[in-house]
Structures are given as structure tokens and as C-alpha cells.
Design a protein around this motif. Structure first.
Motif, PDB file in Angstrom:
ATOM      1  N   ILE A   6       2.712   5.343  -6.480  1.00  0.00           N
ATOM      2  CA  ILE A   6       2.783   3.915  -6.200  1.00  0.00           C
ATOM      3  C   ILE A   6       3.213   3.195  -7.468  1.00  0.00           C
ATOM      4  O   ILE A   6       2.626   3.395  -8.540  1.00  0.00           O
ATOM      5  CB  ILE A   6       1.431   3.366  -5.709  1.00  0.00           C
ATOM      6  CG1 ILE A   6       1.062   3.981  -4.356  1.00  0.00           C
ATOM      7  CG2 ILE A   6       1.458   1.846  -5.608  1.00  0.00           C
ATOM      8  CD1 ILE A   6      -0.312   3.591  -3.856  1.00  0.00           C
ATOM      9  N   ALA A   8       3.447  -0.452  -9.072  1.00  0.00           N
ATOM     10  CA  ALA A   8       2.981  -1.828  -8.945  1.00  0.00           C
ATOM     11  C   ALA A   8       3.685  -2.707  -9.974  1.00  0.00           C
ATOM     12  O   ALA A   8       4.534  -2.245 -10.743  1.00  0.00           O
ATOM     13  CB  ALA A   8       1.461  -1.873  -9.102  1.00  0.00           C
ATOM     14  N   ALA A  28       5.147  -1.543  -4.543  1.00  0.00           N
ATOM     15  CA  ALA A  28       4.332  -2.677  -4.109  1.00  0.00           C
ATOM     16  C   ALA A  28       4.919  -3.955  -4.705  1.00  0.00           C
ATOM     17  O   ALA A  28       4.795  -4.205  -5.911  1.00  0.00           O
ATOM     18  CB  ALA A  28       2.883  -2.498  -4.541  1.00  0.00           C
ATOM     19  N   GLY A  31       6.731  -4.197  -7.949  1.00  0.00           N
ATOM     20  CA  GLY A  31       6.761  -2.813  -8.399  1.00  0.00           C
ATOM     21  C   GLY A  31       8.103  -2.162  -8.114  1.00  0.00           C
ATOM     22  O   GLY A  31       8.416  -1.112  -8.683  1.00  0.00           O
ATOM     23  N   ASP A  72      -1.372  -6.160  -2.817  1.00  0.00           N
ATOM     24  CA  ASP A  72      -0.229  -5.348  -2.404  1.00  0.00           C
ATOM     25  C   ASP A  72      -0.443  -3.881  -2.770  1.00  0.00           C
ATOM     26  O   ASP A  72      -0.053  -2.977  -2.024  1.00  0.00           O
ATOM     27  CB  ASP A  72       1.050  -5.870  -3.053  1.00  0.00           C
ATOM     28  CG  ASP A  72       1.460  -7.228  -2.511  1.00  0.00           C
ATOM     29  OD1 ASP A  72       1.102  -7.549  -1.365  1.00  0.00           O
ATOM     30  OD2 ASP A  72       2.148  -7.970  -3.238  1.00  0.00           O
ATOM     31  N   THR A  73      -1.080  -3.643  -3.928  1.00  0.00           N
ATOM     32  CA  THR A  73      -1.326  -2.257  -4.343  1.00  0.00           C
ATOM     33  C   THR A  73      -2.316  -1.579  -3.412  1.00  0.00           C
ATOM     34  O   THR A  73      -2.133  -0.418  -3.036  1.00  0.00           O
ATOM     35  CB  THR A  73      -1.836  -2.219  -5.789  1.00  0.00           C
ATOM     36  OG1 THR A  73      -0.880  -2.861  -6.645  1.00  0.00           O
ATOM     37  CG2 THR A  73      -2.028  -0.784  -6.263  1.00  0.00           C
ATOM     38  N   ILE A  90      -0.821   5.827  -9.704  1.00  0.00           N
ATOM     39  CA  ILE A  90      -0.477   4.402  -9.726  1.00  0.00           C
ATOM     40  C   ILE A  90       0.104   4.040 -11.082  1.00  0.00           C
ATOM     41  O   ILE A  90      -0.561   4.180 -12.117  1.00  0.00           O
ATOM     42  CB  ILE A  90      -1.706   3.528  -9.424  1.00  0.00           C
ATOM     43  CG1 ILE A  90      -2.304   3.898  -8.064  1.00  0.00           C
ATOM     44  CG2 ILE A  90      -1.321   2.045  -9.453  1.00  0.00           C
ATOM     45  CD1 ILE A  90      -3.608   3.178  -7.751  1.00  0.00           C
ATOM     46  N   GLY A  93      -0.136  -0.554 -12.771  1.00  0.00           N
ATOM     47  CA  GLY A  93      -1.378  -1.105 -12.224  1.00  0.00           C
ATOM     48  C   GLY A  93      -2.280  -1.716 -13.275  1.00  0.00           C
ATOM     49  O   GLY A  93      -3.388  -2.166 -12.958  1.00  0.00           O
ATOM     50  N   HIS A 101      -5.989  -8.103 -11.638  1.00  0.00           N
ATOM     51  CA  HIS A 101      -5.377  -6.998 -10.899  1.00  0.00           C
ATOM     52  C   HIS A 101      -5.715  -5.649 -11.534  1.00  0.00           C
ATOM     53  O   HIS A 101      -5.860  -4.648 -10.821  1.00  0.00           O
ATOM     54  CB  HIS A 101      -3.859  -7.196 -10.811  1.00  0.00           C
ATOM     55  CG  HIS A 101      -3.453  -8.101  -9.693  1.00  0.00           C
ATOM     56  ND1 HIS A 101      -3.375  -7.691  -8.385  1.00  0.00           N
ATOM     57  CD2 HIS A 101      -3.133  -9.421  -9.681  1.00  0.00           C
ATOM     58  CE1 HIS A 101      -3.006  -8.695  -7.614  1.00  0.00           C
ATOM     59  NE2 HIS A 101      -2.858  -9.766  -8.378  1.00  0.00           N
ATOM     60  N   ASN A 105      -7.548  -2.754  -9.469  1.00  0.00           N
ATOM     61  CA  ASN A 105      -7.019  -1.395  -9.343  1.00  0.00           C
ATOM     62  C   ASN A 105      -8.034  -0.349  -9.799  1.00  0.00           C
ATOM     63  O   ASN A 105      -8.038   0.774  -9.271  1.00  0.00           O
ATOM     64  CB  ASN A 105      -5.717  -1.280 -10.132  1.00  0.00           C
ATOM     65  CG  ASN A 105      -4.600  -2.076  -9.485  1.00  0.00           C
ATOM     66  OD1 ASN A 105      -4.563  -2.238  -8.260  1.00  0.00           O
ATOM     67  ND2 ASN A 105      -3.677  -2.586 -10.289  1.00  0.00           N
ATOM     68  N   THR A 108     -10.033   0.079  -6.869  1.00  0.00           N
ATOM     69  CA  THR A 108      -9.251   0.801  -5.870  1.00  0.00           C
ATOM     70  C   THR A 108      -9.355   2.310  -6.063  1.00  0.00           C
ATOM     71  O   THR A 108      -9.277   3.082  -5.092  1.00  0.00           O
ATOM     72  CB  THR A 108      -7.787   0.334  -5.913  1.00  0.00           C
ATOM     73  OG1 THR A 108      -7.736  -1.060  -5.555  1.00  0.00           O
ATOM     74  CG2 THR A 108      -6.907   1.115  -4.965  1.00  0.00           C
TER      75      THR A 108
END
Length: 211
Positions: A6, A8, A28, A31, A72-73, A90, A93, A101, A105, A108
Motif C-alpha cells: 500500500i 499512502a 491510497a 499515494g 484512505d489507508t 505500508i 504512512g 495519520h 496507521n 491500523t
């Protein structure tokens, strides 16, 4: 195990893992610009596009509402889980202008762990993951490499840290005191165990030649 990368919209510190056949690559929102910097074409671009315009001719687009609970992430993480990915890397991030954020993350990573997957959040020559009621063994890749652990919750107990400059045995970490910051990996491997609770753990990586 199927993997997902991913990208970001935070700071990009260089790519550690390269996409291989069968990997899922997600961008994302902004990203997508990180993907371009990394020389990677995403399989899917998703986001609410509040930080960039939708690229002209973009294919495989998932448009998200601006007002939503997920970042979005995190929406990209959910998609990775839906596609059967068990490991999620990621990039972008952390850093940037949004500390909120970065914190989101880190949380997350625990979201992933509680759903049977493992996430890796890359910072500047550093990587983070989350563990809960389990052990994790990591290899020393940097002499005197840094290691830190923080409680993801009010309290984590039954913590052992072996192979580090400041070892722990059946210890506790709490959210109101950063005892686990700035340790060092001494042995060829270090093992971190938490028997009750969750930790964010991060360790230093060797520099990469091109960032």
C-alpha cells in the motif's frame, strides 16, 4: 501467503519490498504520486481525492466518500484483507505534515493483527508492526540497531524482551510512560513476547542506496 503493498500520501523513504507476481499493489489517494516515485503501477487507486485530482485516464479506480470513518489507508487495508492478503507493507504512512495519520496507521497495524494478518509500516530506515498476546523474533540488521516498543492500549503485561541492551522479564508497559523507547538489539536475533495486551514494536533497518 498473499502480500499487499500500500502506498499512502505521507513521506516516502524508499522501497524495501518489490512487487512480485501475485502481489496486490494499492495506491491510497495521493499515494499514487508515491507509486510514481517508486516506479510502481498500482493495481487499484482508491481514495476520496481530497489531496489530489484523479489522474487522467486512471483505470481500476475506487472512489470513496470524503465523509467516512476510515482513512484512505485503512480503506486500502480493508480491501487487502478482502482480497485474502496476509501480509501488508505500508509505504508513505508516516512523516509528512500529518502526525494524526501516522498515529492512525500505527493503530491500523493492530487492526490488521486482530484480523489474522501482519502489517509493516515503513519509516525512515525503520519499520513498525503490532503484536498481541504473542511473541515476535526479529533479526539484527544494523549494529547497535535501535528498537522501541509502545503499549497499544492502557496496559500490556507479561512482557519479555530478550537479546536487547535493556532486557525485560515479565514486565509491564503502560500508555502513560514510554519505558520501551530507544533500546538496542545486541544479539543476532531479539525476541519480544507480550502475554496480555498489544504492543507497537519498531526496529532499525539498514539504509537503502536509493530513496
Amino acid at each position: 501467503m498473499k502480500r499487499c503493498l500500500i502506498f499512502a500520501a505521507g513521506t516516502f523513504f524508499g522501497r524495501r519490498e518489490r512487487p512480485t507476481p501475485g502481489d496486490l499493489v494499492l495506491a491510497a489517494d495521493a499515494g499514487y504520486l508515491t507509486c510514481q516515485e517508486a516506479g510502481v503501477e498500482p493495481d487499484i487507486l482508491l481514495g476520496d481525492f481530497d489531496s489530489m485530482e484523479v489522474p487522467a485516464g486512471a483505470e481500476h479506480l475506487v472512489r470513496l466518500p470524503v465523509e467516512k470513518d476510515d482513512t484512505d489507508t485503512l480503506a486500502a487495508v480493508r480491501l487487502a484483507l478482502d482480497r485474502g492478503c496476509g501480509v501488508v507493507y505500508i509505504y508513505g504512512g508516516t512523516g509528512g505534515k500529518r502526525l494524526d495519520h501516522t498515529l492512525a496507521n500505527l493503530q491500523t497495524l493492530l487492526f490488521l493483527r486482530r484480523r489474522g494478518a501482519r502489517g509493516y509500516l515503513y519509516d525512515d530506515d525503520f519499520v513498525w508492526t503490532a503484536i498481541e498476546n504473542e511473541s515476535l523474533t526479529i533479526e539484527k540488521t544494523v549494529e547497535w540497531g535501535l528498537f522501541s516498543a509502545f503499549c497499544l492500549g492502557d496496559r500490556a503485561e507479561g512482557i519479555d524482551e530478550v537479546g536487547l541492551q535493556y532486557p525485560l522479564a515479565d514486565a509491564a508497559l503502560a500508555a502513560d510512560f514510554p519505558l520501551g523507547v530507544s533500546n538496542h538489539i545486541l544479539e543476532s536475533t531479539a525476541t519480544i513476547t507480550v502475554r496480555r495486551g498489544a504492543l507497537a514494536v519498531g526496529w532499525q533497518l539498514p539504509p537503502i542506496s536509493c530513496k
